[in-house]
Design a protein around this motif. Sequence first.
Motif, PDB file in Angstrom:
ATOM      1  N   ARG A  29       0.864  -1.182   0.000  1.00  0.00           N
ATOM      2  CA  ARG A  29       0.000   0.000   0.000  1.00  0.00           C
ATOM      3  C   ARG A  29       0.898   1.229   0.000  1.00  0.00           C
ATOM      4  O   ARG A  29       1.892   1.283   0.728  1.00  0.00           O
ATOM      5  CB  ARG A  29      -0.923  -0.010   1.208  1.00  0.00           C
ATOM      6  N   TYR A  30       0.548   2.218  -0.797  1.00  0.00           N
ATOM      7  CA  TYR A  30       1.363   3.439  -0.869  1.00  0.00           C
ATOM      8  C   TYR A  30       0.535   4.576  -1.448  1.00  0.00           C
ATOM      9  O   TYR A  30      -0.537   4.362  -2.018  1.00  0.00           O
ATOM     10  CB  TYR A  30       2.625   3.199  -1.720  1.00  0.00           C
ATOM     11  N   TRP A  31       1.052   5.791  -1.308  1.00  0.00           N
ATOM     12  CA  TRP A  31       0.450   6.971  -1.920  1.00  0.00           C
ATOM     13  C   TRP A  31       1.061   7.204  -3.297  1.00  0.00           C
ATOM     14  O   TRP A  31       2.270   7.073  -3.464  1.00  0.00           O
ATOM     15  CB  TRP A  31       0.700   8.218  -1.078  1.00  0.00           C
ATOM     16  N   LEU A  32       0.219   7.596  -4.247  1.00  0.00           N
ATOM     17  CA  LEU A  32       0.669   7.947  -5.595  1.00  0.00           C
ATOM     18  C   LEU A  32       0.143   9.355  -5.890  1.00  0.00           C
ATOM     19  O   LEU A  32      -1.069   9.584  -5.852  1.00  0.00           O
ATOM     20  CB  LEU A  32       0.150   6.937  -6.610  1.00  0.00           C
ATOM     21  N   VAL A  33       1.059  10.281  -6.190  1.00  0.00           N
ATOM     22  CA  VAL A  33       0.734  11.708  -6.182  1.00  0.00           C
ATOM     23  C   VAL A  33       1.197  12.398  -7.459  1.00  0.00           C
ATOM     24  O   VAL A  33       2.328  12.192  -7.916  1.00  0.00           O
ATOM     25  CB  VAL A  33       1.413  12.395  -4.972  1.00  0.00           C
ATOM     26  N   ASP A  34       0.324  13.214  -8.008  1.00  0.00           N
ATOM     27  CA  ASP A  34       0.717  14.213  -9.000  1.00  0.00           C
ATOM     28  C   ASP A  34       0.388  15.566  -8.398  1.00  0.00           C
ATOM     29  O   ASP A  34      -0.780  15.952  -8.330  1.00  0.00           O
ATOM     30  CB  ASP A  34      -0.025  14.013 -10.326  1.00  0.00           C
ATOM     31  N   PRO A  35       1.398  16.310  -7.943  1.00  0.00           N
ATOM     32  CA  PRO A  35       1.130  17.571  -7.248  1.00  0.00           C
ATOM     33  C   PRO A  35       0.452  18.623  -8.118  1.00  0.00           C
ATOM     34  O   PRO A  35      -0.271  19.474  -7.615  1.00  0.00           O
ATOM     35  CB  PRO A  35       2.519  18.049  -6.820  1.00  0.00           C
ATOM     36  N   THR A  47      -5.134  20.106 -11.969  1.00  0.00           N
ATOM     37  CA  THR A  47      -5.638  19.484 -10.745  1.00  0.00           C
ATOM     38  C   THR A  47      -4.496  19.010  -9.850  1.00  0.00           C
ATOM     39  O   THR A  47      -3.339  18.923 -10.267  1.00  0.00           O
ATOM     40  CB  THR A  47      -6.529  18.263 -11.068  1.00  0.00           C
ATOM     41  N   ILE A  48      -4.865  18.689  -8.623  1.00  0.00           N
ATOM     42  CA  ILE A  48      -3.991  17.976  -7.677  1.00  0.00           C
ATOM     43  C   ILE A  48      -4.541  16.566  -7.561  1.00  0.00           C
ATOM     44  O   ILE A  48      -5.740  16.387  -7.311  1.00  0.00           O
ATOM     45  CB  ILE A  48      -3.997  18.661  -6.300  1.00  0.00           C
ATOM     46  N   ASN A  49      -3.702  15.558  -7.731  1.00  0.00           N
ATOM     47  CA  ASN A  49      -4.139  14.159  -7.705  1.00  0.00           C
ATOM     48  C   ASN A  49      -3.431  13.404  -6.585  1.00  0.00           C
ATOM     49  O   ASN A  49      -2.188  13.355  -6.565  1.00  0.00           O
ATOM     50  CB  ASN A  49      -3.808  13.451  -9.019  1.00  0.00           C
ATOM     51  N   ILE A  50      -4.186  12.798  -5.690  1.00  0.00           N
ATOM     52  CA  ILE A  50      -3.613  11.953  -4.632  1.00  0.00           C
ATOM     53  C   ILE A  50      -4.412  10.656  -4.581  1.00  0.00           C
ATOM     54  O   ILE A  50      -5.640  10.676  -4.438  1.00  0.00           O
ATOM     55  CB  ILE A  50      -3.661  12.636  -3.255  1.00  0.00           C
ATOM     56  N   ALA A  51      -3.713   9.527  -4.697  1.00  0.00           N
ATOM     57  CA  ALA A  51      -4.371   8.218  -4.637  1.00  0.00           C
ATOM     58  C   ALA A  51      -3.681   7.317  -3.634  1.00  0.00           C
ATOM     59  O   ALA A  51      -2.452   7.377  -3.482  1.00  0.00           O
ATOM     60  CB  ALA A  51      -4.357   7.554  -6.011  1.00  0.00           C
ATOM     61  N   GLY A  61      -1.894   7.095 -26.215  1.00  0.00           N
ATOM     62  CA  GLY A  61      -0.635   7.815 -26.112  1.00  0.00           C
ATOM     63  C   GLY A  61      -0.112   7.731 -24.693  1.00  0.00           C
ATOM     64  O   GLY A  61      -0.758   7.170 -23.800  1.00  0.00           O
ATOM     65  N   PRO A  62       1.058   8.295 -24.452  1.00  0.00           N
ATOM     66  CA  PRO A  62       1.730   8.104 -23.169  1.00  0.00           C
ATOM     67  C   PRO A  62       1.113   8.892 -22.016  1.00  0.00           C
ATOM     68  O   PRO A  62       0.738  10.056 -22.175  1.00  0.00           O
ATOM     69  CB  PRO A  62       3.160   8.586 -23.451  1.00  0.00           C
ATOM     70  N   THR A  63       0.975   8.229 -20.890  1.00  0.00           N
ATOM     71  CA  THR A  63       0.664   8.863 -19.606  1.00  0.00           C
ATOM     72  C   THR A  63       1.443   8.111 -18.537  1.00  0.00           C
ATOM     73  O   THR A  63       1.888   6.978 -18.750  1.00  0.00           O
ATOM     74  CB  THR A  63      -0.830   8.798 -19.247  1.00  0.00           C
ATOM     75  N   CYS A  64       1.589   8.731 -17.376  1.00  0.00           N
ATOM     76  CA  CYS A  64       2.242   8.073 -16.241  1.00  0.00           C
ATOM     77  C   CYS A  64       1.202   7.674 -15.195  1.00  0.00           C
ATOM     78  O   CYS A  64       0.074   8.164 -15.200  1.00  0.00           O
ATOM     79  CB  CYS A  64       3.281   9.007 -15.621  1.00  0.00           C
ATOM     80  N   GLU A  65       1.607   6.799 -14.310  1.00  0.00           N
ATOM     81  CA  GLU A  65       0.662   6.244 -13.342  1.00  0.00           C
ATOM     82  C   GLU A  65       0.066   7.309 -12.435  1.00  0.00           C
ATOM     83  O   GLU A  65      -1.105   7.226 -12.060  1.00  0.00           O
ATOM     84  CB  GLU A  65       1.342   5.135 -12.533  1.00  0.00           C
ATOM     85  N   TRP A  66       0.839   8.346 -12.089  1.00  0.00           N
ATOM     86  CA  TRP A  66       0.301   9.404 -11.223  1.00  0.00           C
ATOM     87  C   TRP A  66      -0.715  10.280 -11.937  1.00  0.00           C
ATOM     88  O   TRP A  66      -1.465  11.002 -11.304  1.00  0.00           O
ATOM     89  CB  TRP A  66       1.427  10.263 -10.655  1.00  0.00           C
ATOM     90  N   ASP A  67      -0.757  10.201 -13.274  1.00  0.00           N
ATOM     91  CA  ASP A  67      -1.739  10.984 -14.025  1.00  0.00           C
ATOM     92  C   ASP A  67      -3.161  10.455 -13.850  1.00  0.00           C
ATOM     93  O   ASP A  67      -4.124  11.221 -14.006  1.00  0.00           O
ATOM     94  CB  ASP A  67      -1.415  10.963 -15.528  1.00  0.00           C
ATOM     95  N   THR A  68      -3.313   9.177 -13.590  1.00  0.00           N
ATOM     96  CA  THR A  68      -4.624   8.534 -13.684  1.00  0.00           C
ATOM     97  C   THR A  68      -5.153   7.921 -12.393  1.00  0.00           C
ATOM     98  O   THR A  68      -6.368   7.729 -12.265  1.00  0.00           O
ATOM     99  CB  THR A  68      -4.576   7.403 -14.734  1.00  0.00           C
TER     100      THR A  68
END
Length: 293
Positions: free
Chosen positions: A89-95, A110-114, A218-225
């Motif tokens: 379990r961990y946090w995945l963040v796009d600030p 946006t700010i994304n925190i999962a 197309g390309p995205t990173c895991e913190w994007d979604t």
Amino acid sequence: MMVLEHPSRMARELGRICRDASAAIMKVYNQPQQQWDVKTKADDSPVTAADLGAHKVIMRGLSQMMPRLPVLSEESANVAWSARSQWGRYWLVDPLDGTREFLDRNDEFTINIAMIEHGQPLFGMVHVPVTGVTYYGGRSCGSYRQGLEGEPERLEVRSLRLPQIDVVASHRHGNEQIQPLLDAMQQQGMNVARRQIGSSLKLCMIAEGQADFYPRIGPTCEWDTAAAQAVIEGAGGKVLDLNFKTLAYNQKDSLMNAWFMVLGDLHHPWQNWLTPALEQLRLDEQEAAEADS
């Protein structure tokens, strides 16, 4: 199904962190653009003082909230796979998701925190700094939209209103590549309308019943979604790769996502509709992956 303990408390605490990070972002956004301290990262993507300021706020807030839980952020992503592969379990963040939207001053960032558990988003929060609106939730607890005032509103994907299908797409990524999917639906007699919008707002629009379909070829990173995927799943939709498998996280050394599709109303034969276009797109994705390796 994985179940989150105390989702209301999670929403309150993450909401506070997002509002603090939002203040850091808006402090920069409201300054003259020459003061934004824009730099270019190794992958040619931009980073600003707002990205870094929000990152610091979020890292501090999450470490106070759950000191033992690892955090993977876009702005501190150099964690070895040998270590990361051990995380349950961990946090995945796009600030700051949508730095190019920030630079364009179109307000669509946006700010994304999962919170990720065993490869799936358990809970996610997407906060919109300009409006103060927050989307949050997950598969086991439902999803909600919280405005600046009032009680949170439950989110639910809408039923398709065939033959109309409303598609959301990026301002600048992969719009030519998604055309075969749109053509395939039009050949099934559907009236396809497309709207372009930035960042995780595309997924949130589907979660709140403002759109039906978002293909990302197309390309995205895991913190994007990840955060918005949790919101979509809590609202009754799905984020699927081109083989119709749920998008997963922290499964490999690379932090790049597979090409994916976001579906709202699942009570329709999407796979049948899209199959004519998917075979070639899968080959294109394989070729792109081999070129990057």
